[in-house]
Design a protein around this motif. Sequence first.
Motif, PDB file in Angstrom:
ATOM      1  N   LYS A   1       0.792  -1.233   0.000  1.00 41.08           N
ATOM      2  CA  LYS A   1       0.000   0.000   0.000  1.00 41.08           C
ATOM      3  C   LYS A   1       0.827   1.287   0.000  1.00 41.08           C
ATOM      4  N   ASN A   2       1.870   1.363   0.789  1.00 41.35           N
ATOM      5  CA  ASN A   2       2.588   2.621   0.961  1.00 41.35           C
ATOM      6  C   ASN A   2       3.930   2.685   0.234  1.00 41.35           C
ATOM      7  N   VAL A   3       4.167   1.790  -0.719  1.00 38.04           N
ATOM      8  CA  VAL A   3       5.439   1.780  -1.441  1.00 38.04           C
ATOM      9  C   VAL A   3       5.248   2.404  -2.819  1.00 38.04           C
ATOM     10  N   GLY A   4       6.130   3.339  -3.156  1.00 35.54           N
ATOM     11  CA  GLY A   4       6.019   4.020  -4.441  1.00 35.54           C
ATOM     12  C   GLY A   4       7.163   3.766  -5.389  1.00 35.54           C
ATOM     13  N   MET A   5       8.289   3.300  -4.869  1.00 34.33           N
ATOM     14  CA  MET A   5       9.490   3.160  -5.693  1.00 34.33           C
ATOM     15  C   MET A   5      10.389   2.097  -5.075  1.00 34.33           C
ATOM     16  N   VAL A   6      10.939   1.224  -5.920  1.00 41.73           N
ATOM     17  CA  VAL A   6      11.815   0.151  -5.439  1.00 41.73           C
ATOM     18  C   VAL A   6      13.080   0.155  -6.277  1.00 41.73           C
ATOM     19  N   GLY A   7      14.206  -0.130  -5.632  1.00 42.22           N
ATOM     20  CA  GLY A   7      15.486  -0.243  -6.328  1.00 42.22           C
ATOM     21  C   GLY A   7      16.421  -1.157  -5.575  1.00 42.22           C
ATOM     22  N   GLU A   8      17.623  -1.276  -6.066  1.00 46.25           N
ATOM     23  CA  GLU A   8      18.613  -2.173  -5.457  1.00 46.25           C
ATOM     24  C   GLU A   8      19.477  -1.488  -4.417  1.00 46.25           C
ATOM     25  N   SER A   9      19.604  -0.148  -4.474  1.00 46.47           N
ATOM     26  CA  SER A   9      20.586   0.480  -3.611  1.00 46.47           C
ATOM     27  C   SER A   9      20.160   1.876  -3.164  1.00 46.47           C
ATOM     28  N   ILE A  10      19.829   1.985  -1.876  1.00 47.54           N
ATOM     29  CA  ILE A  10      19.670   3.309  -1.266  1.00 47.54           C
ATOM     30  C   ILE A  10      21.083   3.802  -0.981  1.00 47.54           C
ATOM     31  N   ASN A  11      21.342   5.038  -1.305  1.00 46.58           N
ATOM     32  CA  ASN A  11      22.681   5.588  -1.115  1.00 46.58           C
ATOM     33  C   ASN A  11      22.947   5.800   0.376  1.00 46.58           C
TER      34      ASN A  11
ATOM     35  N   GLY B   1      12.212  17.422   1.993  1.00 43.97           N
ATOM     36  CA  GLY B   1      11.998  16.580   3.159  1.00 43.97           C
ATOM     37  C   GLY B   1      13.058  16.844   4.214  1.00 43.97           C
ATOM     38  N   LYS B   2      13.126  15.957   5.191  1.00 40.42           N
ATOM     39  CA  LYS B   2      14.046  16.136   6.311  1.00 40.42           C
ATOM     40  C   LYS B   2      15.439  15.592   6.032  1.00 40.42           C
ATOM     41  N   ASN B   3      15.541  14.686   5.045  1.00 45.21           N
ATOM     42  CA  ASN B   3      16.829  14.050   4.803  1.00 45.21           C
ATOM     43  C   ASN B   3      17.045  13.857   3.308  1.00 45.21           C
ATOM     44  N   ALA B   4      18.242  13.400   2.962  1.00 44.43           N
ATOM     45  CA  ALA B   4      18.621  13.213   1.555  1.00 44.43           C
ATOM     46  C   ALA B   4      18.572  11.743   1.128  1.00 44.43           C
ATOM     47  N   THR B   5      17.910  10.914   1.908  1.00 43.29           N
ATOM     48  CA  THR B   5      17.804   9.495   1.557  1.00 43.29           C
ATOM     49  C   THR B   5      17.175   9.355   0.177  1.00 43.29           C
ATOM     50  N   HIS B   6      17.815   8.525  -0.664  1.00 44.58           N
ATOM     51  CA  HIS B   6      17.297   8.328  -2.022  1.00 44.58           C
ATOM     52  C   HIS B   6      17.820   7.022  -2.619  1.00 44.58           C
ATOM     53  N   LEU B   7      17.055   6.528  -3.584  1.00 41.08           N
ATOM     54  CA  LEU B   7      17.492   5.357  -4.347  1.00 41.08           C
ATOM     55  C   LEU B   7      18.403   5.807  -5.474  1.00 41.08           C
ATOM     56  N   ARG B   8      19.528   5.146  -5.600  1.00 41.39           N
ATOM     57  CA  ARG B   8      20.426   5.447  -6.714  1.00 41.39           C
ATOM     58  C   ARG B   8      19.727   5.126  -8.036  1.00 41.39           C
ATOM     59  N   SER B   9      20.015   5.915  -9.044  1.00 45.60           N
ATOM     60  CA  SER B   9      19.389   5.700 -10.356  1.00 45.60           C
ATOM     61  C   SER B   9      20.167   4.655 -11.149  1.00 45.60           C
TER      62      SER B   9
ATOM     63  N   VAL C   1      15.091  -3.213  -2.378  1.00 44.16           N
ATOM     64  CA  VAL C   1      14.381  -4.480  -2.539  1.00 44.16           C
ATOM     65  C   VAL C   1      14.759  -5.519  -1.488  1.00 44.16           C
ATOM     66  N   ASP C   2      15.951  -5.414  -0.940  1.00 38.71           N
ATOM     67  CA  ASP C   2      16.421  -6.349   0.076  1.00 38.71           C
ATOM     68  C   ASP C   2      17.241  -5.563   1.096  1.00 38.71           C
ATOM     69  N   SER C   3      17.459  -6.128   2.266  1.00 38.98           N
ATOM     70  CA  SER C   3      18.256  -5.420   3.272  1.00 38.98           C
ATOM     71  C   SER C   3      19.693  -5.196   2.798  1.00 38.98           C
ATOM     72  N   ALA C   4      20.194  -6.059   1.939  1.00 35.28           N
ATOM     73  CA  ALA C   4      21.528  -5.890   1.348  1.00 35.28           C
ATOM     74  C   ALA C   4      21.380  -5.379  -0.079  1.00 35.28           C
ATOM     75  N   PRO C   5      22.229  -4.430  -0.486  1.00 36.51           N
ATOM     76  CA  PRO C   5      22.130  -3.948  -1.862  1.00 36.51           C
ATOM     77  C   PRO C   5      22.529  -5.015  -2.875  1.00 36.51           C
ATOM     78  N   PHE C   6      22.011  -4.874  -4.061  1.00 42.43           N
ATOM     79  CA  PHE C   6      22.381  -5.696  -5.223  1.00 42.43           C
ATOM     80  C   PHE C   6      22.074  -7.185  -5.038  1.00 42.43           C
ATOM     81  N   LYS C   7      20.946  -7.489  -4.439  1.00 39.26           N
ATOM     82  CA  LYS C   7      20.557  -8.893  -4.285  1.00 39.26           C
ATOM     83  C   LYS C   7      20.077  -9.502  -5.602  1.00 39.26           C
ATOM     84  N   TYR C   8      19.266  -8.781  -6.334  1.00 38.71           N
ATOM     85  CA  TYR C   8      18.669  -9.315  -7.567  1.00 38.71           C
ATOM     86  C   TYR C   8      19.399  -8.847  -8.822  1.00 38.71           C
ATOM     87  N   ILE C   9      19.837  -7.596  -8.789  1.00 44.23           N
ATOM     88  CA  ILE C   9      20.499  -6.994  -9.947  1.00 44.23           C
ATOM     89  C   ILE C   9      21.755  -6.292  -9.450  1.00 44.23           C
ATOM     90  N   TYR C  10      22.861  -6.649 -10.034  1.00 47.50           N
ATOM     91  CA  TYR C  10      24.150  -6.073  -9.661  1.00 47.50           C
ATOM     92  C   TYR C  10      24.522  -4.995 -10.672  1.00 47.50           C
TER      93      TYR C  10
END
Length: 176
Positions: free
Chosen positions: A44-54, A101-109, A155-164
């Motif tokens: 419900k509350n997810v808008g964007m998914v990726g492999e690596s939050i910076n 927002g309050k922080n610069a958290t973002h998904l790498r492109s 997508v996972d607690s560790a980056p690059f689980k599905y796509i490296y």
Amino acid sequence: MNIGAWNDAFFALPDFDYYHFLQDECVVENENFIEAYNSLLNEKNVGMVGESINPKWSKDWQSLLLSPLNYMDDDHIISGIRIPRVDFYLSMLKKWNINPGKNATHLRSLIWSFKNETVREIKGFPIGINKGECIASEIAVSKKIEALGLQIKQVDSAPFKYIYHTEWNRDGFSKL
């Protein structure tokens, strides 16, 4: 760059339920990535998914303004004047009328996935015309998603689980 190409692809082919955008240097390591990504996007509350939050930028803006990441170089120029990186990114968000927002958290492109209605609601991606603006756009898209009250998710607690991505270390902290 990739964000501009992805934006054009979305508007050229606007009738898919899901969009999975990958940079050329990506290597699919788990064929089930579509199911994993779509499953998160259907929450419900997810808008964007990726492999690596910076991880280096997952800090509040004030801390970043005072950090070594706020250096000056030739990629961050406004009206012919070099300005520090963090200040530059904040100025671009303001120019694009995006709440930082309050922080610069973002998904790498590197890898981004969305539901169709989410990309429509944010009206596509801001397009940078140089490296500094493209990085600002990377941050801006995550902030546009958060402004909708949606979460950005790795997508996972560790980056690059599905796509490296061949330019990055597996821990997501630095490039090779």
